[in-house]
Structures are given as structure tokens and as C-alpha cells.
Design a protein around this motif. Structure first.
Motif, short mmCIF file in Angstrom:
data_model
loop_
_atom_site.label_atom_id
_atom_site.label_comp_id
_atom_site.label_asym_id
_atom_site.label_seq_id
_atom_site.Cartn_x
_atom_site.Cartn_y
_atom_site.Cartn_z
N ALA A 67 -73.14 -14.93 38.57
CA ALA A 67 -73.42 -14.97 37.12
C ALA A 67 -73.25 -16.39 36.58
CB ALA A 67 -72.50 -14.00 36.39
N LEU A 68 -72.24 -17.10 37.05
CA LEU A 68 -72.03 -18.48 36.61
C LEU A 68 -73.15 -19.40 37.10
CD1 LEU A 68 -68.16 -18.80 37.08
CD2 LEU A 68 -69.42 -18.61 34.94
N ALA A 69 -73.65 -19.14 38.31
CA ALA A 69 -74.79 -19.93 38.81
C ALA A 69 -76.03 -19.65 37.97
CB ALA A 69 -75.05 -19.60 40.28
N GLY A 70 -76.25 -18.38 37.60
CA GLY A 70 -77.37 -18.05 36.73
C GLY A 70 -77.22 -18.66 35.36
N ALA A 103 -67.87 -24.18 38.97
CA ALA A 103 -67.03 -23.03 38.62
C ALA A 103 -67.43 -21.81 39.44
CB ALA A 103 -67.16 -22.73 37.12
N SER A 104 -68.73 -21.64 39.65
CA SER A 104 -69.23 -20.54 40.47
C SER A 104 -68.68 -20.63 41.89
CB SER A 104 -70.76 -20.57 40.49
OG SER A 104 -71.28 -19.81 41.55
N LEU A 105 -68.71 -21.82 42.46
CA LEU A 105 -68.24 -22.01 43.83
C LEU A 105 -66.73 -21.86 43.93
CD1 LEU A 105 -70.49 -25.05 44.79
CD2 LEU A 105 -70.73 -22.70 45.60
N ILE A 106 -65.99 -22.32 42.93
CA ILE A 106 -64.53 -22.21 42.96
C ILE A 106 -64.11 -20.74 43.00
CG2 ILE A 106 -62.43 -22.54 41.58
CD1 ILE A 106 -63.58 -25.25 40.73
N VAL A 107 -64.76 -19.92 42.18
CA VAL A 107 -64.44 -18.49 42.18
C VAL A 107 -64.63 -17.90 43.58
CG1 VAL A 107 -65.17 -16.23 41.34
CG2 VAL A 107 -64.94 -18.13 39.74
N ALA A 108 -65.76 -18.21 44.19
CA ALA A 108 -66.06 -17.64 45.51
C ALA A 108 -65.15 -18.20 46.59
CB ALA A 108 -67.53 -17.91 45.85
N PHE A 109 -65.02 -19.52 46.65
CA PHE A 109 -64.24 -20.13 47.73
C PHE A 109 -62.76 -19.78 47.63
CE2 PHE A 109 -67.52 -23.81 48.15
CZ PHE A 109 -68.38 -22.94 48.80
N ARG A 110 -62.24 -19.72 46.42
CA ARG A 110 -60.83 -19.33 46.26
C ARG A 110 -60.57 -17.93 46.79
NH1 ARG A 110 -56.10 -22.04 43.96
NH2 ARG A 110 -56.84 -23.88 42.87
N ALA A 111 -61.60 -17.08 46.71
CA ALA A 111 -61.46 -15.71 47.19
C ALA A 111 -61.89 -15.57 48.64
CB ALA A 111 -62.29 -14.77 46.31
N GLN A 153 -75.02 -41.10 28.42
CA GLN A 153 -75.43 -39.85 27.81
C GLN A 153 -76.18 -38.96 28.80
OE1 GLN A 153 -76.56 -39.98 23.40
NE2 GLN A 153 -76.87 -42.13 23.96
N ALA A 154 -77.04 -39.56 29.62
CA ALA A 154 -77.72 -38.79 30.66
C ALA A 154 -76.73 -38.26 31.69
CB ALA A 154 -78.79 -39.66 31.34
N THR A 155 -75.73 -39.07 32.03
CA THR A 155 -74.70 -38.65 32.99
C THR A 155 -73.93 -37.45 32.46
OG1 THR A 155 -74.43 -40.86 33.96
CG2 THR A 155 -72.55 -39.37 34.09
N LEU A 156 -73.49 -37.50 31.22
CA LEU A 156 -72.72 -36.40 30.64
C LEU A 156 -73.56 -35.15 30.46
CD1 LEU A 156 -70.63 -38.40 27.99
CD2 LEU A 156 -69.85 -37.48 30.18
N THR A 157 -74.84 -35.33 30.14
CA THR A 157 -75.73 -34.18 30.01
C THR A 157 -75.91 -33.46 31.34
OG1 THR A 157 -76.93 -35.10 28.12
CG2 THR A 157 -78.08 -33.46 29.44
N ARG A 158 -76.07 -34.25 32.41
CA ARG A 158 -76.26 -33.64 33.72
C ARG A 158 -75.01 -32.90 34.18
NH1 ARG A 158 -79.83 -36.48 38.20
NH2 ARG A 158 -81.25 -35.95 36.51
N MET A 159 -73.86 -33.28 33.69
CA MET A 159 -72.62 -32.64 34.11
C MET A 159 -72.56 -31.17 33.75
SD MET A 159 -69.54 -35.36 33.36
CE MET A 159 -68.30 -34.12 33.82
N GLY A 160 -73.19 -30.76 32.63
CA GLY A 160 -73.07 -29.38 32.16
C GLY A 160 -73.42 -28.34 33.21
N PRO A 161 -74.67 -28.33 33.70
CA PRO A 161 -75.03 -27.35 34.75
C PRO A 161 -74.23 -27.53 36.04
CG PRO A 161 -76.99 -28.29 33.73
CD PRO A 161 -75.83 -29.10 33.24
N LEU A 162 -73.92 -28.77 36.40
CA LEU A 162 -73.16 -29.01 37.63
C LEU A 162 -71.76 -28.41 37.54
CD1 LEU A 162 -74.13 -32.71 38.48
CD2 LEU A 162 -75.10 -30.60 39.40
N LEU A 163 -71.13 -28.51 36.38
CA LEU A 163 -69.80 -27.93 36.21
C LEU A 163 -69.84 -26.40 36.30
CD1 LEU A 163 -68.35 -30.17 33.35
CD2 LEU A 163 -67.60 -30.09 35.73
N LEU A 164 -70.90 -25.80 35.77
CA LEU A 164 -71.03 -24.35 35.86
C LEU A 164 -71.21 -23.91 37.31
CD1 LEU A 164 -73.27 -23.79 32.73
CD2 LEU A 164 -70.96 -22.91 33.05
N ILE A 165 -71.99 -24.66 38.06
CA ILE A 165 -72.15 -24.35 39.48
C ILE A 165 -70.83 -24.55 40.22
CG2 ILE A 165 -73.26 -25.11 41.61
CD1 ILE A 165 -75.76 -25.67 39.95
#
Length: 362
Positions: free
Chosen positions: A265-268, A86-94, A72-84
């Protein structure tokens, strides 16, 4: 690292493509190889410290995956990490290196933490949470505005500007906590605490923050946007070759600014989700440094959103399990970051080898 556009997989748009089987095998080697080597090097370091690496890794898997509280702690920690991620994927893909995610994350967290206790007194909980997440996204986007303008208008290296803005953002966030949003009822400098009942609700029958669902939905949406939409194609063309994008009539300046704004915005949003779903407040000098930690995970996934889910899950197990293993075996608490640092160096070596092989093929 450099801001060379050829460092991204979008270079495939302008290079001859290899057969699918060869690309798949190369991708697997690029993803699994660095992990295996990094774990072996980390194991050797543990041996030098007098710790059995098999015992350490066993604790990591057991505490991070095989116990109810651990998973449960592992899955909870995933939330913010996945958003970060996603933030990096947008930037790096571009083809843009947004390395200022930590500053954007902390500022989003502080503003969300400051707004939530105030808004909850006169707005419904769901509307308060939505408003605070929006505030986190806005402050992240605003903080990336200057690096975006400098990159789009003057071609100033965004690696330098985003990292500088990150340091300024973290310092500014600390000032806000200590001087503007300080909770006067506590002896430790921190923002007011949002009640547990008013935070993001847990998933039914568990203590897993619903921030996990926000993270999963966001990274899937980003993956589909980058691979299935005209806007995503435009960003990938800009990432592959800005000159070609200009010749094709694409608004490169506007697209560059859009990438900075969306990525930040995704990092925020990640910072807001961390506070609204887990922490409840922000203490002075708090910075988990998630953004730079997630960078190698995104590269291992080759900027693929679905693969990123798996790598973030594996890292979350390592992070949660590593904290327990460190306490039980007397290993320093920061040892997980040592593993990540080794992984990043091995990944850079694999990237160099891959680029040289690609140069020989061409």
C-alpha cells in the motif's frame, strides 16, 4: 539473496547484544564504508572514461544541492522515495522481502492518474487528491495479495513471487494506459493530464511538492510503529523467528498478510504521490524503477527510519545532480544507476563480512 530471517537486524532479539559503543561503530562502518568504497570505484570508472571524477562529483553536489532549482528538485524527488523506503522498512523489519515495489508503484500511479481528472470535475481538489492516494494504496495492497497468501499459507519464497508480480504489474499498467485510460487528444500514449492547479500544492514560496511532507510523515510514523508499538514488536518477533512467534501464540499468518498489504500500500501511495505531485500523468512504458534502487539505501540505514531520511536525501542529490553532470560531461544518463549497482555489491560484501564476524563472536 535469500529469505533467511537472520538477514535482518531483528535477529538481535535472539542473539547476545554487544556493548552500545561497539554496535555504534559497527553501524557507522556498515553505513559509511560501502558508500566511500562505491564512490572510489565509480571514480575509477570515470577515469577510464576520460572524465575527472572530482569534476563529476563537484557538478553533482553543485547542481543537486547548491542551486535553488537543484535543491528544490532534490527535495521534491525525496517524497516518493521516502514512501518506498517506508514500504521496504515495514517488510524487511518483519523478515519479508517485498521486491515487487516497482509494479505496485506503477499501478498506483496509473490508477491515481486515471481517477484524478475524472474526480476533479465533481469533487473538491483536496478530496480528489485524498481519494486518488487511497486508490493508489488499495491497488498496491491488492497486487501483493497473491504473494502474501502464497507466503503465509504455503511458505513459497516471496522474492520470486513479488518480482514476478512486479513484472506483471508493470505490463498490466502499460495495457491500462494504452487501451483503457488513453487520452485520445494526444499522439503519445498516456493518461489524461491533471491540471497543475489541481495537483498536490507546493510548499509555500517554493516549487517543492508537498509530497515531501507526506513522505517524511510516513517514514517517521513507520519508524515509530515498528519501534514503539505492540504491533511493531509482533512484526519484529515474526521477522526474528517465525517459530518462536508461533510458540508465543502470535497470529503469524495474519501478521504476514498485514505486512504484505501495508508494504505494498505504501508503494502504491508512492506512485500516486509521484503523479499527483510531480508528473500529472503516466505515459506508456514508464517505470522509474525506484523500488529496487532504494533497497541499498534502506540497508545502509539498518532499517532505521531517521537514518533513511539522510540516505534518501543523499541519493536524491546524486540523482538530480548526476543528471546535470551527465549532460555537461558527456557521461551516460544511467551512470547514477551504475553507482547504485556498485553500492549494492559492496554492501553485500560488507554484509558477508559482518555475518562471518558475528559467527566468530558467537
Amino acid at each position: 539473496m535469500t529469505s533467511s530471517q537472520s538477514n535482518t537486524p531483528e535477529a538481535d532479539l535472539i542473539q547476545p547484544r554487544r556493548p552500545p559503543a561497539a554496535r555504534w561503530l559497527s553501524g557507522m562502518a556498515f553505513s559509511i564504508g560501502p558508500i566511500a568504497i562505491a564512490l572510489m570505484i565509480t571514480g575509477a570508472i570515470l577515469l577510464l572514461m576520460g572524465v575527472n571524477p572530482l569534476t563529476y562529483y563537484g557538478y553533482v553536489v553543485h547542481k543537486g544541492l547548491l542551486t535553488p532549482s537543484g535543491i528544490q528538485a532534490t527535495l521534491t524527488r525525496m517524497g516518493p522515495l521516502l514512501l518506498i523506503a517506508a514500504s521496504l522498512i515495514v517488510a524487511f523489519r518483519a523478515g519479508i522481502w517485498n521486491l515487487g515495489g516497482d509494479g505496485q508503484f506503477v499501478l498506483g500511479a496509473v490508477l491515481a492518474a486515471a481517477c484524478a481528472p475524472w474526480l476533479i470535475s465533481w469533487l473538491p481538489a483536496w478530496l480528489t487528491l485524498l481519494a486518488c492516494m487511497t486508490v493508489g494504496m488499495l491497488i498496491g495492497a491488492i497486487w501483493a495479495l497473491l504473494p502474501g497468501i502464497l507466503k503465509a499459507r504455503h511458505q513459497i519464497n516471496e522474492i520470486i513471487t513479488t518480482m514476478m508480480m512486479s513484472l506483471l504489474g508493470i505490463s498490466f499498467a502499460n495495457v491500462l494506459v494504452k487501451l483503457v485510460f488513453l487520452d485520445p487528444t494526444t499522439t503519445v500514449p498516456q493518461t489524461r493530464t491533471l491540471d497543475i492547479a489541481s495537483r498536490l500544492p507546493p510548499l509555500p514560496g517554493s516549487h517543492i511538492s508537498s509530497g515531501l511532507l507526506i513522505g517524511i510523515a510516513t517514514i517517521v510514523a513507520v519508524h515509530l510503529m515498528m519501534t514503539r508499538t505492540a504491533f511493531g514488536l509482533q512484526l519484529r518477533v515474526v521477522g526474528a523467528s517465525p517459530r518462536a512467534a508461533l510458540h508465543a501464540g502470535l497470529p503469524v499468518t495474519r501478521l504476514t498478510l498485514a505486512v504484505f498489504a501495508l508494504s505494498a500500500a505504501l508503494a502504491g501511495l508512492a506512485g500516486a504521490v509521484e503523479v499527483l505531485g510531480i508528473q500529472g500523468n503516466v505515459r506508456a512504458d514508464w517505470n522509474p524503477a525506484y523500488s529496487l534502487t532504494v533497497v541499498p539505501l534502506v540497508f545502509l540505514a539498518r532499517f532505521n527510519g531517521y537514518a533513511t531520511l539522510l540516505f534518501v536525501f543523499a541519493f536524491s542529490i546524486l540523482s538530480i545532480g548526476g543528471e546535470s553532470a551527465a549532460r555537461m560531461l558527456g557521461v551516460p544518463n544511467f551512470f547514477t544507476l551504475v553507482t547504485v549497482a556498485i553500492l549494492l555489491m559492496v554492501l553485500a560484501l560488507f554484509e558477508l563480512i559482518e555475518r562471518r564476524r558475528a559467527a566468530k563472536r558467537n
